[in-house]
Design a protein around this motif. Structure first.
Motif, PDB file in Angstrom:
ATOM      1  N   ILE A   4      40.187  44.131  41.211  1.00  0.00           N
ATOM      2  CA  ILE A   4      38.920  44.114  41.924  1.00  0.00           C
ATOM      3  C   ILE A   4      37.968  45.025  41.169  1.00  0.00           C
ATOM      4  O   ILE A   4      38.248  46.211  40.986  1.00  0.00           O
ATOM      5  CB  ILE A   4      39.082  44.591  43.379  1.00  0.00           C
ATOM      6  CG1 ILE A   4      40.089  43.715  44.118  1.00  0.00           C
ATOM      7  CG2 ILE A   4      37.722  44.597  44.091  1.00  0.00           C
ATOM      8  CD1 ILE A   4      40.473  44.232  45.488  1.00  0.00           C
ATOM      9  N   LEU A   5      36.868  44.454  40.728  1.00  0.00           N
ATOM     10  CA  LEU A   5      35.861  45.188  39.978  1.00  0.00           C
ATOM     11  C   LEU A   5      34.602  45.291  40.818  1.00  0.00           C
ATOM     12  O   LEU A   5      34.127  44.281  41.351  1.00  0.00           O
ATOM     13  CB  LEU A   5      35.546  44.447  38.668  1.00  0.00           C
ATOM     14  CG  LEU A   5      34.397  44.996  37.840  1.00  0.00           C
ATOM     15  CD1 LEU A   5      34.765  46.338  37.228  1.00  0.00           C
ATOM     16  CD2 LEU A   5      34.003  44.004  36.758  1.00  0.00           C
ATOM     17  N   PRO A  39      33.479  35.939  41.630  1.00  0.00           N
ATOM     18  CA  PRO A  39      32.411  36.937  41.660  1.00  0.00           C
ATOM     19  C   PRO A  39      31.560  36.790  42.926  1.00  0.00           C
ATOM     20  O   PRO A  39      31.327  35.680  43.398  1.00  0.00           O
ATOM     21  CB  PRO A  39      31.597  36.625  40.406  1.00  0.00           C
ATOM     22  CG  PRO A  39      31.894  35.202  40.079  1.00  0.00           C
ATOM     23  CD  PRO A  39      33.213  34.857  40.700  1.00  0.00           C
ATOM     24  N   TYR A  40      31.118  37.950  43.461  1.00  0.00           N
ATOM     25  CA  TYR A  40      30.324  37.964  44.687  1.00  0.00           C
ATOM     26  C   TYR A  40      29.180  38.967  44.579  1.00  0.00           C
ATOM     27  O   TYR A  40      29.340  40.033  43.973  1.00  0.00           O
ATOM     28  CB  TYR A  40      31.164  38.428  45.890  1.00  0.00           C
ATOM     29  CG  TYR A  40      32.359  37.597  46.193  1.00  0.00           C
ATOM     30  CD1 TYR A  40      32.249  36.463  46.984  1.00  0.00           C
ATOM     31  CD2 TYR A  40      33.621  37.940  45.705  1.00  0.00           C
ATOM     32  CE1 TYR A  40      33.366  35.695  47.275  1.00  0.00           C
ATOM     33  CE2 TYR A  40      34.735  37.176  45.995  1.00  0.00           C
ATOM     34  CZ  TYR A  40      34.602  36.057  46.783  1.00  0.00           C
ATOM     35  OH  TYR A  40      35.689  35.296  47.073  1.00  0.00           O
ATOM     36  N   ARG A  48      25.161  45.739  44.517  1.00  0.00           N
ATOM     37  CA  ARG A  48      26.561  45.722  44.083  1.00  0.00           C
ATOM     38  C   ARG A  48      27.048  44.306  43.830  1.00  0.00           C
ATOM     39  O   ARG A  48      26.788  43.381  44.586  1.00  0.00           O
ATOM     40  CB  ARG A  48      27.462  46.373  45.124  1.00  0.00           C
ATOM     41  CG  ARG A  48      28.931  46.357  44.681  1.00  0.00           C
ATOM     42  CD  ARG A  48      29.758  47.446  45.266  1.00  0.00           C
ATOM     43  NE  ARG A  48      29.197  48.735  44.933  1.00  0.00           N
ATOM     44  CZ  ARG A  48      29.353  49.814  45.696  1.00  0.00           C
ATOM     45  NH1 ARG A  48      30.042  49.756  46.805  1.00  0.00           N
ATOM     46  NH2 ARG A  48      28.806  50.961  45.335  1.00  0.00           N
ATOM     47  N   VAL A  49      27.789  44.170  42.737  1.00  0.00           N
ATOM     48  CA  VAL A  49      28.478  42.926  42.401  1.00  0.00           C
ATOM     49  C   VAL A  49      29.975  43.238  42.423  1.00  0.00           C
ATOM     50  O   VAL A  49      30.409  44.287  41.943  1.00  0.00           O
ATOM     51  CB  VAL A  49      28.052  42.408  41.006  1.00  0.00           C
ATOM     52  CG1 VAL A  49      28.854  41.185  40.608  1.00  0.00           C
ATOM     53  CG2 VAL A  49      26.556  42.109  40.987  1.00  0.00           C
ATOM     54  N   THR A  50      30.744  42.336  42.993  1.00  0.00           N
ATOM     55  CA  THR A  50      32.197  42.487  43.066  1.00  0.00           C
ATOM     56  C   THR A  50      32.846  41.265  42.444  1.00  0.00           C
ATOM     57  O   THR A  50      32.394  40.144  42.648  1.00  0.00           O
ATOM     58  CB  THR A  50      32.654  42.636  44.537  1.00  0.00           C
ATOM     59  OG1 THR A  50      32.073  43.828  45.071  1.00  0.00           O
ATOM     60  CG2 THR A  50      34.163  42.707  44.653  1.00  0.00           C
ATOM     61  N   LEU A  51      33.905  41.511  41.707  1.00  0.00           N
ATOM     62  CA  LEU A  51      34.694  40.440  41.109  1.00  0.00           C
ATOM     63  C   LEU A  51      36.136  40.626  41.545  1.00  0.00           C
ATOM     64  O   LEU A  51      36.717  41.691  41.335  1.00  0.00           O
ATOM     65  CB  LEU A  51      34.591  40.483  39.583  1.00  0.00           C
ATOM     66  CG  LEU A  51      35.502  39.535  38.810  1.00  0.00           C
ATOM     67  CD1 LEU A  51      35.198  38.084  39.144  1.00  0.00           C
ATOM     68  CD2 LEU A  51      35.370  39.785  37.324  1.00  0.00           C
ATOM     69  N   VAL A  52      36.684  39.613  42.192  1.00  0.00           N
ATOM     70  CA  VAL A  52      38.087  39.616  42.588  1.00  0.00           C
ATOM     71  C   VAL A  52      38.784  38.571  41.739  1.00  0.00           C
ATOM     72  O   VAL A  52      38.359  37.409  41.700  1.00  0.00           O
ATOM     73  CB  VAL A  52      38.263  39.269  44.088  1.00  0.00           C
ATOM     74  CG1 VAL A  52      39.733  39.215  44.459  1.00  0.00           C
ATOM     75  CG2 VAL A  52      37.501  40.260  44.955  1.00  0.00           C
ATOM     76  N   HIS A  53      39.821  38.997  41.030  1.00  0.00           N
ATOM     77  CA  HIS A  53      40.571  38.003  40.277  1.00  0.00           C
ATOM     78  C   HIS A  53      42.057  38.271  40.354  1.00  0.00           C
ATOM     79  O   HIS A  53      42.499  39.400  40.534  1.00  0.00           O
ATOM     80  CB  HIS A  53      40.066  37.823  38.841  1.00  0.00           C
ATOM     81  CG  HIS A  53      39.761  39.045  38.059  1.00  0.00           C
ATOM     82  ND1 HIS A  53      40.286  39.273  36.829  1.00  0.00           N
ATOM     83  CD2 HIS A  53      38.957  40.085  38.312  1.00  0.00           C
ATOM     84  CE1 HIS A  53      39.816  40.415  36.348  1.00  0.00           C
ATOM     85  NE2 HIS A  53      39.014  40.920  37.234  1.00  0.00           N
ATOM     86  N   GLU A  54      42.820  37.168  40.265  1.00  0.00           N
ATOM     87  CA  GLU A  54      44.273  37.214  40.378  1.00  0.00           C
ATOM     88  C   GLU A  54      44.891  36.601  39.126  1.00  0.00           C
ATOM     89  O   GLU A  54      44.394  35.603  38.598  1.00  0.00           O
ATOM     90  CB  GLU A  54      44.732  36.395  41.592  1.00  0.00           C
ATOM     91  CG  GLU A  54      44.196  36.891  42.919  1.00  0.00           C
ATOM     92  CD  GLU A  54      44.592  35.965  44.050  1.00  0.00           C
ATOM     93  OE1 GLU A  54      45.802  35.696  44.207  1.00  0.00           O
ATOM     94  OE2 GLU A  54      43.682  35.501  44.752  1.00  0.00           O
TER      95      GLU A  54
END
Length: 99
Positions: A4-5, A39-40, A48-54
């Protein structure tokens, strides 16, 4: 592996940052071991930008970090960042998927 970035950008740069991640998304999603790349724009913190990756493995995630897509995004995103990014990385075990 889940990463999570979170990063903050200037008040007018959120769309630019999000578009950069969305542009790279098809290439990243096609990479070996990628399960998700989402990305959100944070609806509560407008800058704020958030990136969730798996990823299936640490090795797959490391390959992403060395990829042209990651490098391209870094070149475009870092100048927009108002502060250093925060990246949290987790080793996780899937318990179940409900549909």
């Amino acid at each position: 592996m889940i990463a999570i970035l979170d990063f903050d950008v200037g008040p007018d740069d959120g769309g630019v940052a999000l578009n950069q991640l969305l542009t790279e998304a098809p290439d990243v999603r096609a990479m070996k071991g990628n399960i998700a790349f989402r990305p959100y724009a944070d609806p509560l913190i407008g800058t704020r930008v958030t990136l969730v990756h798996e990823w299936e493995s640490r090795e797959d995630f490391a390959a992403y970090l060395a990829s042209p897509a990651f490098l391209r995004s870094g070149e475009k995103l870092r100048p927009l960042m108002a502060a250093p990014p925060v990246s949290r990385r987790f080793e996780a075990q899937l318990i179940e998927t409900l549909a």
